[in-house]
Design a protein around this motif. Structure first.
Motif, mmCIF file in Angstrom:
data_model
loop_
_atom_site.group_PDB
_atom_site.id
_atom_site.type_symbol
_atom_site.label_atom_id
_atom_site.label_comp_id
_atom_site.label_asym_id
_atom_site.label_seq_id
_atom_site.Cartn_x
_atom_site.Cartn_y
_atom_site.Cartn_z
ATOM 1 N N VAL A 60 -8.697 -13.251 29.344
ATOM 2 C CA VAL A 60 -9.342 -14.298 29.974
ATOM 3 C C VAL A 60 -9.801 -14.034 31.589
ATOM 4 O O VAL A 60 -10.975 -14.314 31.808
ATOM 5 C CB VAL A 60 -8.264 -15.889 30.026
ATOM 6 C CG1 VAL A 60 -9.060 -16.961 30.807
ATOM 7 C CG2 VAL A 60 -8.061 -16.257 28.673
ATOM 8 N N ARG A 61 -8.898 -13.227 32.104
ATOM 9 C CA ARG A 61 -9.012 -12.854 33.336
ATOM 10 C C ARG A 61 -10.215 -11.869 33.451
ATOM 11 O O ARG A 61 -11.047 -12.087 34.255
ATOM 12 C CB ARG A 61 -7.857 -12.400 33.950
ATOM 13 C CG ARG A 61 -6.774 -13.282 34.349
ATOM 14 C CD ARG A 61 -5.328 -12.799 34.986
ATOM 15 N NE ARG A 61 -5.786 -12.246 36.182
ATOM 16 C CZ ARG A 61 -5.689 -12.812 37.554
ATOM 17 N NH1 ARG A 61 -5.214 -14.211 37.476
ATOM 18 N NH2 ARG A 61 -5.812 -12.281 38.713
ATOM 19 N N ALA A 62 -10.394 -11.105 32.409
ATOM 20 C CA ALA A 62 -11.527 -10.088 32.493
ATOM 21 C C ALA A 62 -12.774 -10.650 32.385
ATOM 22 O O ALA A 62 -13.943 -10.215 32.999
ATOM 23 C CB ALA A 62 -11.311 -9.080 31.081
ATOM 24 N N THR A 63 -12.840 -11.986 31.989
ATOM 25 C CA THR A 63 -14.137 -12.690 31.781
ATOM 26 C C THR A 63 -14.694 -12.795 33.187
ATOM 27 O O THR A 63 -15.857 -13.252 33.502
ATOM 28 C CB THR A 63 -14.339 -13.796 31.022
ATOM 29 O OG1 THR A 63 -13.370 -14.738 31.514
ATOM 30 C CG2 THR A 63 -13.675 -13.459 29.464
ATOM 31 N N HIS A 64 -13.850 -12.932 34.178
ATOM 32 C CA HIS A 64 -14.311 -13.088 35.690
ATOM 33 C C HIS A 64 -14.047 -11.964 36.388
ATOM 34 O O HIS A 64 -14.028 -11.974 37.631
ATOM 35 C CB HIS A 64 -13.499 -14.506 36.307
ATOM 36 C CG HIS A 64 -13.639 -15.555 35.510
ATOM 37 N ND1 HIS A 64 -14.927 -16.328 35.711
ATOM 38 C CD2 HIS A 64 -12.898 -16.344 34.720
ATOM 39 C CE1 HIS A 64 -14.909 -17.491 34.677
ATOM 40 N NE2 HIS A 64 -13.767 -17.390 34.247
ATOM 41 N N TRP A 65 -13.829 -10.867 35.829
ATOM 42 C CA TRP A 65 -13.666 -9.735 36.429
ATOM 43 C C TRP A 65 -12.349 -9.671 37.583
ATOM 44 O O TRP A 65 -12.604 -9.225 38.670
ATOM 45 C CB TRP A 65 -14.830 -8.974 37.063
ATOM 46 C CG TRP A 65 -15.908 -8.977 36.285
ATOM 47 C CD1 TRP A 65 -17.307 -9.664 36.437
ATOM 48 C CD2 TRP A 65 -16.154 -8.167 35.247
ATOM 49 N NE1 TRP A 65 -18.085 -9.256 35.210
ATOM 50 C CE2 TRP A 65 -17.485 -8.125 34.579
ATOM 51 C CE3 TRP A 65 -15.670 -7.000 34.792
ATOM 52 C CZ2 TRP A 65 -17.840 -7.605 33.489
ATOM 53 C CZ3 TRP A 65 -15.798 -6.392 33.789
ATOM 54 C CH2 TRP A 65 -16.979 -6.633 32.964
ATOM 55 N N ILE A 150 -4.405 -19.385 34.975
ATOM 56 C CA ILE A 150 -4.744 -18.360 34.374
ATOM 57 C C ILE A 150 -5.471 -17.368 35.066
ATOM 58 O O ILE A 150 -5.325 -16.263 35.318
ATOM 59 C CB ILE A 150 -5.290 -18.608 32.949
ATOM 60 C CG1 ILE A 150 -3.996 -19.097 31.878
ATOM 61 C CG2 ILE A 150 -5.768 -17.133 32.176
ATOM 62 C CD1 ILE A 150 -4.597 -19.484 30.582
ATOM 63 N N VAL A 151 -6.580 -18.070 35.613
ATOM 64 C CA VAL A 151 -7.565 -17.122 36.260
ATOM 65 C C VAL A 151 -7.597 -17.071 37.983
ATOM 66 O O VAL A 151 -8.488 -16.788 38.381
ATOM 67 C CB VAL A 151 -9.166 -17.592 35.783
ATOM 68 C CG1 VAL A 151 -9.328 -17.305 34.275
ATOM 69 C CG2 VAL A 151 -9.327 -19.011 36.339
ATOM 70 N N TRP A 152 -6.340 -17.790 38.499
ATOM 71 C CA TRP A 152 -6.259 -17.753 39.756
ATOM 72 C C TRP A 152 -6.190 -16.243 40.485
ATOM 73 O O TRP A 152 -5.375 -15.521 39.967
ATOM 74 C CB TRP A 152 -4.994 -18.544 40.044
ATOM 75 C CG TRP A 152 -5.139 -18.883 41.491
ATOM 76 C CD1 TRP A 152 -4.521 -18.332 42.710
ATOM 77 C CD2 TRP A 152 -5.500 -20.001 42.047
ATOM 78 N NE1 TRP A 152 -4.805 -19.199 43.881
ATOM 79 C CE2 TRP A 152 -5.513 -20.207 43.365
ATOM 80 C CE3 TRP A 152 -6.333 -21.137 41.339
ATOM 81 C CZ2 TRP A 152 -5.907 -21.100 44.062
ATOM 82 C CZ3 TRP A 152 -6.629 -22.310 42.153
ATOM 83 C CH2 TRP A 152 -6.541 -22.303 43.309
ATOM 84 N N LYS A 153 -7.224 -16.042 41.378
ATOM 85 C CA LYS A 153 -7.265 -14.628 41.755
ATOM 86 C C LYS A 153 -6.209 -13.797 42.464
ATOM 87 O O LYS A 153 -5.911 -12.952 42.184
ATOM 88 C CB LYS A 153 -8.718 -14.521 42.599
ATOM 89 C CG LYS A 153 -8.462 -15.460 43.841
ATOM 90 C CD LYS A 153 -9.684 -15.358 44.655
ATOM 91 C CE LYS A 153 -9.684 -16.436 45.753
ATOM 92 N NZ LYS A 153 -9.651 -17.771 45.622
ATOM 93 N N SER A 154 -5.418 -14.956 43.231
ATOM 94 C CA SER A 154 -4.250 -14.208 43.868
ATOM 95 C C SER A 154 -2.938 -14.020 42.789
ATOM 96 O O SER A 154 -2.148 -13.494 43.496
ATOM 97 C CB SER A 154 -3.959 -14.897 45.333
ATOM 98 O OG SER A 154 -3.938 -16.432 45.113
ATOM 99 N N THR A 155 -3.091 -14.723 41.912
ATOM 100 C CA THR A 155 -1.895 -14.348 40.961
ATOM 101 C C THR A 155 -1.661 -12.997 40.372
ATOM 102 O O THR A 155 -2.517 -12.582 40.168
ATOM 103 C CB THR A 155 -1.934 -15.491 39.687
ATOM 104 O OG1 THR A 155 -1.546 -16.836 40.257
ATOM 105 C CG2 THR A 155 -0.618 -15.205 38.734
#
Ligand SMILES: *[C@@H]1O[C@H](CO)[C@@H](O)[C@H](O)[C@H]1NC(C)=O
Ligand SMILES: *[C@@H]1O[C@H](CO)[C@@H](O)[C@H](O)[C@H]1NC(C)=O
Length: 188
Positions: A60-65, A150-155
């Motif tokens: 899921v994160r990869a879909t937002h790079w 899930i997609v939070w950038k700083s996690t």
């Protein structure tokens, strides 16, 4: 700085092809298998179910790079202890009081025993359809916080657990550090 750049050493470490060292694959070529391999490398001494949780998150994160998450055994132990406490009632409840979250936390309940880690992550990630990035808001009456965590950038780190409840249903919980979902901030 490309978010995946720091992973190249890992990839190089796990591949013997010279061409990869000279010409790293374009980011657009990152596929499921690569993300799986990266997740596996970031999940030391993990058993299969943990890798499944981590891989599903990193897809899921990869879909937002975004940077993939690392598996953290301490977060896993925390999630495991909460899952064990829910085994008897299978209640969809957080381990933290409202307003008192020191870790990010997503919880899942499914009727029956067939639910896998990827199903929980999919259910959370499906909230994307209700999330508007433009005004950083969720559709009225909907929940988007599981997705944005899930997609939070700083996690950076993740630990999850799944338990078969006494009544035959399934409970899963994931913890995230640093936590996401700061009011007024965008996830990515
Ligand atoms: C990657 O896996 C997901 C689910 O596991 C699937 O929906 C998706 O189509 C896959 N993508 C590719 C490029 O294989
Ligand atoms: C993933 O890892 C396997 C086993 O180490 C390797 O054979 C495969 O080429 C890798 N695939 C990718 C896309 O990195």
């Amino acid at each position: 700085m490309q978010p995946y750049a720091f992973l190249l050493p890992l990839l190089l470490f796990s591949t013997s092809t010279q061409s990869m060292a000279l010409n790293p694959p374009p980011l657009a070529k990152l596929n499921n298998k690569t993300i799986y391999n990266i997740s596996k490398a970031l999940c030391w001494n993990c058993w299969a179910e943990s890798i499944e949780f981590l891989f599903a998150h990193n897809l899921v994160r990869a879909t937002h790079w975004e940077m993939p998450l690392f598996w953290d055994p301490r977060l896993e132990a925390y999630a495991r202890s909460w899952a064990e406490q829910r085994k008897a009632d299978c209640r969809v409840a957080h381990s933290f009081p409202e307003g008192g979250f020191t870790l990010g936390e997503n919880v899942f309940w499914g009727g029956g025993s067939r639910w896998r880690p990827a199903d929980a992550v999919q259910a959370w990630a499906d909230e994307e359809k209700d999330y508007s990035y433009a005004d950083n808001s969720c559709a009225p009456g909907r929940v988007c916080g599981h997705y944005t965590q899930i997609v939070w950038k700083s996690t950076r780190r993740l630990g999850c657990a799944r338990v078969a409840c006494d009544d035959g249903d399934t409970f899963m919980t994931c913890n995230y550090d640093p936590p996401g979902n700061y009011v007024g901030e965008r996830p990515y």
